[in-house]
Design a protein around this motif. Structure first.
Motif, short mmCIF file in Angstrom:
data_model
loop_
_atom_site.label_atom_id
_atom_site.label_comp_id
_atom_site.label_asym_id
_atom_site.label_seq_id
_atom_site.Cartn_x
_atom_site.Cartn_y
_atom_site.Cartn_z
N GLY A 10 0.83 -1.20 0.00
CA GLY A 10 0.00 0.00 0.00
C GLY A 10 0.86 1.24 0.00
O GLY A 10 2.04 1.20 -0.35
N ALA A 11 0.30 2.37 0.45
CA ALA A 11 1.02 3.64 0.45
C ALA A 11 2.35 3.50 1.19
O ALA A 11 2.40 3.01 2.31
N GLY A 12 3.44 3.88 0.54
CA GLY A 12 4.75 3.81 1.15
C GLY A 12 5.42 2.45 1.05
O GLY A 12 6.52 2.26 1.55
N GLY A 13 4.76 1.49 0.44
CA GLY A 13 5.33 0.15 0.32
C GLY A 13 5.13 -0.39 -1.07
O GLY A 13 4.97 0.36 -2.03
N VAL A 14 5.12 -1.70 -1.19
CA VAL A 14 4.87 -2.36 -2.47
C VAL A 14 3.41 -2.11 -2.84
O VAL A 14 2.51 -2.33 -2.03
N LEU A 15 3.18 -1.62 -4.04
CA LEU A 15 1.81 -1.36 -4.48
C LEU A 15 1.27 -2.56 -5.24
O LEU A 15 1.73 -2.85 -6.34
N PRO A 16 0.31 -3.28 -4.66
CA PRO A 16 -0.26 -4.43 -5.36
C PRO A 16 -1.13 -3.96 -6.54
O PRO A 16 -1.68 -2.86 -6.51
#
Length: 171
Positions: A102-108
């Protein structure tokens, strides 16, 4: 059903997300509109067409659906991920199920987000699963596998499933 026929509206009314303007919604021998919201949320789990992914780990994104006072272990999370076709993807993440998404990480992708929402069902204690276009962002093969695994789990657990979809094979 066809677009605009009221599928999503029905799902939202049964889940208590939209008010009943007249009449009642009855299940388990009770009027659902008379249940306290906390009771309804415990008994009904909804996967909407636009699945939300929270800015936390993949595991916590799934655990958030578990009943209060319980915490699915990593093995349960992995089983849920494999059941909805995300096991292989999760294995490629830098920290596996502990990877922030999600926001700030891996975007699925949209399909991955949808399957994360479906995996949540597998750790919930809800007696009713409502699926609104649950496979809209999945290819037909991935959709068929995910629906098959969800049906098996629902049958084993005695869960009632309501599916609103343009795809009859999802039902």
């Amino acid at each position: 059903g066809n677009s605009g026929s009221g599928k999503s509206t029905l799902v939202s009314v049964i889940a208590g997300l939209l008010p009943v303007e007249s009449g009642w919604v009855r299940m388990w021998g009770v009027d659902l509109t008379a249940l306290p919201e906390s009771t309804l949320r415990r008994r009904v789990a909804v996967v909407q067409q636009e699945a939300h992914v929270f800015a936390t780990s993949l595991a916590e994104n799934i655990r958030l659906a578990s009943p209060s006072g319980t915490r699915p272990d990593d093995e349960q999370i992995w089983r849920a991920l494999w059941a909805v076709g995300l096991g292989e993807w999760a294995n490629t993440l830098p920290h596996g199920i502990d990877t922030i998404i999600g926001a700030g990480g891996v975007l699925p992708s949209g399909g991955q987000s949808q399957r994360i929402a479906l995996a949540r069902l597998l750790v919930t204690a809800a007696e009713l699963w409502e699926l609104d276009e649950p496979t809209e962002f999945l290819d037909r093969s991935a959709a068929a596998q995910a629906i098959c695994n969800l049906r098996t789990s629902a049958t084993e657990r005695g869960v009632t499933v309501v599916v609103a979809s343009h795809h009859p094979e999802d039902g």
